[in-house]
Design a protein around this motif. Structure first.
Motif, PDB file in Angstrom:
ATOM      1  N   ILE A 280       0.864  -1.172   0.000  1.00 33.34           N
ATOM      2  CA  ILE A 280       0.000   0.000   0.000  1.00 33.34           C
ATOM      3  C   ILE A 280       0.903   1.225   0.000  1.00 33.34           C
ATOM      4  N   ALA A 281       0.537   2.242  -0.778  1.00 34.25           N
ATOM      5  CA  ALA A 281       1.398   3.417  -0.935  1.00 34.25           C
ATOM      6  C   ALA A 281       0.545   4.662  -1.090  1.00 34.25           C
ATOM      7  N   VAL A 282       1.118   5.789  -0.656  1.00 33.35           N
ATOM      8  CA  VAL A 282       0.495   7.090  -0.889  1.00 33.35           C
ATOM      9  C   VAL A 282       1.346   7.843  -1.909  1.00 33.35           C
ATOM     10  N   VAL A 283       0.683   8.558  -2.814  1.00 34.96           N
ATOM     11  CA  VAL A 283       1.383   9.283  -3.869  1.00 34.96           C
ATOM     12  C   VAL A 283       0.968  10.743  -3.857  1.00 34.96           C
ATOM     13  N   ALA A 284       1.862  11.584  -4.361  1.00 32.31           N
ATOM     14  CA  ALA A 284       1.610  13.019  -4.382  1.00 32.31           C
ATOM     15  C   ALA A 284       2.319  13.625  -5.580  1.00 32.31           C
ATOM     16  N   PRO A 285       1.918  14.833  -5.994  1.00 36.13           N
ATOM     17  CA  PRO A 285       2.574  15.501  -7.120  1.00 36.13           C
ATOM     18  C   PRO A 285       4.037  15.816  -6.808  1.00 36.13           C
TER      19      PRO A 285
ATOM     20  N   ALA B 220      11.864  19.589  -9.391  1.00 37.09           N
ATOM     21  CA  ALA B 220      12.169  19.399 -10.809  1.00 37.09           C
ATOM     22  C   ALA B 220      12.823  18.057 -11.100  1.00 37.09           C
ATOM     23  N   ASP B 221      13.295  17.356 -10.050  1.00 41.29           N
ATOM     24  CA  ASP B 221      14.035  16.117 -10.246  1.00 41.29           C
ATOM     25  C   ASP B 221      13.178  14.872 -10.113  1.00 41.29           C
ATOM     26  N   VAL B 222      11.876  15.043  -9.859  1.00 47.47           N
ATOM     27  CA  VAL B 222      10.993  13.894  -9.710  1.00 47.47           C
ATOM     28  C   VAL B 222       9.712  14.115 -10.504  1.00 47.47           C
ATOM     29  N   ASP B 223       9.086  13.009 -10.881  1.00 53.41           N
ATOM     30  CA  ASP B 223       7.806  13.060 -11.582  1.00 53.41           C
ATOM     31  C   ASP B 223       6.631  12.732 -10.660  1.00 53.41           C
ATOM     32  N   VAL B 224       6.929  12.068  -9.546  1.00 51.43           N
ATOM     33  CA  VAL B 224       5.911  11.733  -8.563  1.00 51.43           C
ATOM     34  C   VAL B 224       6.638  11.468  -7.249  1.00 51.43           C
TER      35      VAL B 224
ATOM     36  N   VAL C  10      -1.182   4.259 -16.853  1.00 48.70           N
ATOM     37  CA  VAL C  10      -2.524   3.683 -17.016  1.00 48.70           C
ATOM     38  C   VAL C  10      -3.535   4.799 -16.778  1.00 48.70           C
ATOM     39  N   PRO C  11      -4.259   5.224 -17.811  1.00 53.12           N
ATOM     40  CA  PRO C  11      -5.131   6.400 -17.702  1.00 53.12           C
ATOM     41  C   PRO C  11      -6.111   6.332 -16.545  1.00 53.12           C
ATOM     42  N   GLU C  12      -6.286   7.486 -15.898  1.00 50.27           N
ATOM     43  CA  GLU C  12      -7.296   7.727 -14.881  1.00 50.27           C
ATOM     44  C   GLU C  12      -6.994   7.102 -13.524  1.00 50.27           C
ATOM     45  N   THR C  13      -5.891   6.360 -13.393  1.00 51.21           N
ATOM     46  CA  THR C  13      -5.529   5.889 -12.061  1.00 51.21           C
ATOM     47  C   THR C  13      -5.060   7.072 -11.227  1.00 51.21           C
ATOM     48  N   ILE C  14      -5.024   6.899  -9.916  1.00 49.33           N
ATOM     49  CA  ILE C  14      -4.567   7.974  -9.033  1.00 49.33           C
ATOM     50  C   ILE C  14      -3.112   8.343  -9.328  1.00 49.33           C
ATOM     51  N   PRO C  15      -2.190   7.383  -9.512  1.00 45.01           N
ATOM     52  CA  PRO C  15      -0.821   7.776  -9.875  1.00 45.01           C
ATOM     53  C   PRO C  15      -0.755   8.559 -11.182  1.00 45.01           C
ATOM     54  N   ALA C  16      -1.566   8.176 -12.175  1.00 41.54           N
ATOM     55  CA  ALA C  16      -1.557   8.896 -13.451  1.00 41.54           C
ATOM     56  C   ALA C  16      -2.063  10.321 -13.278  1.00 41.54           C
ATOM     57  N   THR C  17      -2.954  10.519 -12.327  1.00 35.78           N
ATOM     58  CA  THR C  17      -3.526  11.843 -12.103  1.00 35.78           C
ATOM     59  C   THR C  17      -2.530  12.790 -11.451  1.00 35.78           C
ATOM     60  N   VAL C  18      -1.716  12.274 -10.509  1.00 37.64           N
ATOM     61  CA  VAL C  18      -0.823  13.168  -9.769  1.00 37.64           C
ATOM     62  C   VAL C  18       0.567  13.277 -10.386  1.00 37.64           C
ATOM     63  N   ALA C  19       0.952  12.328 -11.245  1.00 39.35           N
ATOM     64  CA  ALA C  19       2.318  12.310 -11.772  1.00 39.35           C
ATOM     65  C   ALA C  19       2.483  13.279 -12.935  1.00 39.35           C
ATOM     66  N   ARG C  20       3.734  13.638 -13.175  1.00 43.33           N
ATOM     67  CA  ARG C  20       4.090  14.509 -14.289  1.00 43.33           C
ATOM     68  C   ARG C  20       4.863  13.685 -15.319  1.00 43.33           C
TER      69      ARG C  20
ATOM     70  N   VAL D 236      10.119   7.143 -15.429  1.00 46.13           N
ATOM     71  CA  VAL D 236       9.435   7.824 -14.334  1.00 46.13           C
ATOM     72  C   VAL D 236      10.421   7.967 -13.183  1.00 46.13           C
ATOM     73  N   ARG D 237      10.556   9.185 -12.665  1.00 50.39           N
ATOM     74  CA  ARG D 237      11.443   9.448 -11.530  1.00 50.39           C
ATOM     75  C   ARG D 237      10.599   9.563 -10.269  1.00 50.39           C
ATOM     76  N   ILE D 238      10.834   8.656  -9.334  1.00 45.88           N
ATOM     77  CA  ILE D 238      10.029   8.561  -8.119  1.00 45.88           C
ATOM     78  C   ILE D 238      10.838   9.095  -6.940  1.00 45.88           C
ATOM     79  N   GLY D 239      10.245   9.997  -6.178  1.00 45.78           N
ATOM     80  CA  GLY D 239      10.881  10.512  -4.973  1.00 45.78           C
ATOM     81  C   GLY D 239      10.484   9.686  -3.766  1.00 45.78           C
ATOM     82  N   HIS D 240      11.478   9.155  -3.039  1.00 41.27           N
ATOM     83  CA  HIS D 240      11.223   8.333  -1.854  1.00 41.27           C
ATOM     84  C   HIS D 240      12.020   8.885  -0.672  1.00 41.27           C
ATOM     85  N   PRO D 241      11.915   8.319   0.525  1.00 36.90           N
ATOM     86  CA  PRO D 241      12.556   8.932   1.697  1.00 36.90           C
ATOM     87  C   PRO D 241      14.060   9.143   1.590  1.00 36.90           C
TER      88      PRO D 241
END
Length: 383
Positions: free
Chosen positions: A269-274, A289-293, A321-331, A337-342
């Motif tokens: 389970i994961a939470v995503v943000a712009p 500028a260095d991450v897409d999500v 995948v269109p209309e998923t929550i990750p697709a909505t918040v990602a750039r 895809v560049r993912i920002g993690h802790p």
């Protein structure tokens, strides 16, 4: 191979190998019992579980250091190796064979060459690998020097000190490997009712299964550290209840409360943000500028110290995948895809297929042999 050098304990030969940001014990499938209950009891004893420190076994007291990989020569045409992965419980007596570990998968070629299951060629040995857990195929390029997997190189990954040899791995046709469809519920977004609240989630199956929520729906901004997430009163318990509700929706359990024992690892389970900037847990910083999500993942009830590789691959695929929550918040809509993690960032390559399918996801990791020898476990029947 099972050894007989102790009359009081069972010894199995293997290798302790770091792959990506995880490390685990690699051995062959014939080294442990085959009957499921006996197999799990032996693995728990080998790793020293259940115990939060795993002081009496191989486990390292964290989910990313309590892992087992069974690797054998493959009998499939065009495939060199096959592996089966187990996530070993720490405080609970569970062994989960349903998930996958992309970090340790990056070291399967290392094990295959060390054990003579793959003929090494220099400078690169191409290895095709079958994952039993996800019934999928991986292609891996192992850097080889003097007939051995080299630990030297200039590839750096956040979450591992120093650098190592770059090991590119491609996961072919990752969608639906575990539950039969990239969107196993048939929907890009589902609504789950938990404790009288309704949560919007996207459940995606690509190299692994993940339940995604938008961070803001939980009062989070998505840049919290694992310590902050653990300190937030009731948050991890609420996430586990949401995950349990998703397991019911997927038909994996009958009651949400059963998920923590019956399905402790899969789904994540994961939470995503712009995209946004934040400070890492290792003293660095990530610029928007260095991450897409931006994302934070929870595995077996605990926030991940970085981000599980198969979880990152699932997230990267989900952004396409269109209309998923990750697709909505990602750039972005490019080939990565560049993912920002802790601890920093992770870059996942994504190749689109026909229509909305994903042809492959890929990642560069490093791996290193840490130890070779015989590991011992007592006879569970005598304890």
């Amino acid at each position: 191979m099972v050894t007989d050098d102790s009359r009081l304990q069972h010894g199995i030969d293997g290798h302790l190998i770091r792959g990506g940001t995880s490390k685990g014990f690699f051995t062959s499938s014939d080294a442990i019992p085959t009957e499921p209950d006996a197999r799990d009891a032996f693995v728990l004893e080998l790793f020293g579980s259940p115990d939060p420190l795993q002081v009496d076994g191989l486990g390292g007291s964290h989910t990313h250091t309590s892992k087992l990989m069974l690797v054998d020569r493959s009998e499939r045409d065009g495939v060199d190796l096959t592996y089966e992965y187990a996530q070993v419980g720490i405080e609970h007596a569970t062994v989960d064979w349903d998930g996958n570990c992309g970090n340790l998968a990056s070291a399967v070629g290392v094990y295959g060459i060390l054990e003579g299951l793959v003929e090494p060629t220099e400078p690169t040995t191409t290895v095709r690998i079958h994952s039993v857990n996800t019934d999928s195929t991986l292609e891996q390029a192992m850097p080889v020097v003097d007939g051995e997997p080299t630990p030297y190189g200039d590839c750096r990954i956040d979450g591992v000190p120093g650098s190592g040899a770059r090991i590119p791995t491609r996961y072919l046709h990752p969608g639906g490997g575990m539950l039969g469809a990239t969107l196993p519920t048939g929907n890009a977004v589902d609504e789950l009712s938990v404790d009288g609240e309704t949560y919007r989630v996207s459940v995606v199956d690509a190299t692994n299964v993940t339940v995604f929520l938008e961070a803001s729906d939980l009062g989070l901004d998505g840049t919290e550290s694992p310590a902050t997430l653990e300190a937030r009163e009731g948050l991890l318990e609420r996430l586990e209840r949401i995950r349990g509700a998703a397991c019911v929706e997927l038909g994996l359990v009958d009651e949400p409360a059963a998920a923590s024992e019956a399905r402790p690892t899969m789904p994540f389970i994961a939470v995503v943000a712009p995209p946004q900037g934040y400070e890492t847990t290792v003293g660095g910083s990530v610029a928007a500028a260095d991450v897409d999500v931006v994302a934070r993942m929870v595995s077996t009830g605990r926030p991940h110290h970085a981000y599980a590789t198969t979880g990152a691959m699932c997230l990267a695929a989900a952004t396409r995948v269109p209309e998923t929550i990750p697709a909505t918040v990602a750039r972005g809509t490019g080939d990565a895809v560049r993912i920002g993690h802790p601890k920093g960032t992770i870059r996942i390559g994504v190749e689109r297929g026909d229509g909305e399918t994903i042809a492959s996801v890929s990642i560069d990791r490093t791996a290193r042999l840490l130890m070779s020898g015989t590991a011992y476990a007592r006879d569970p029947d005598r304890l």
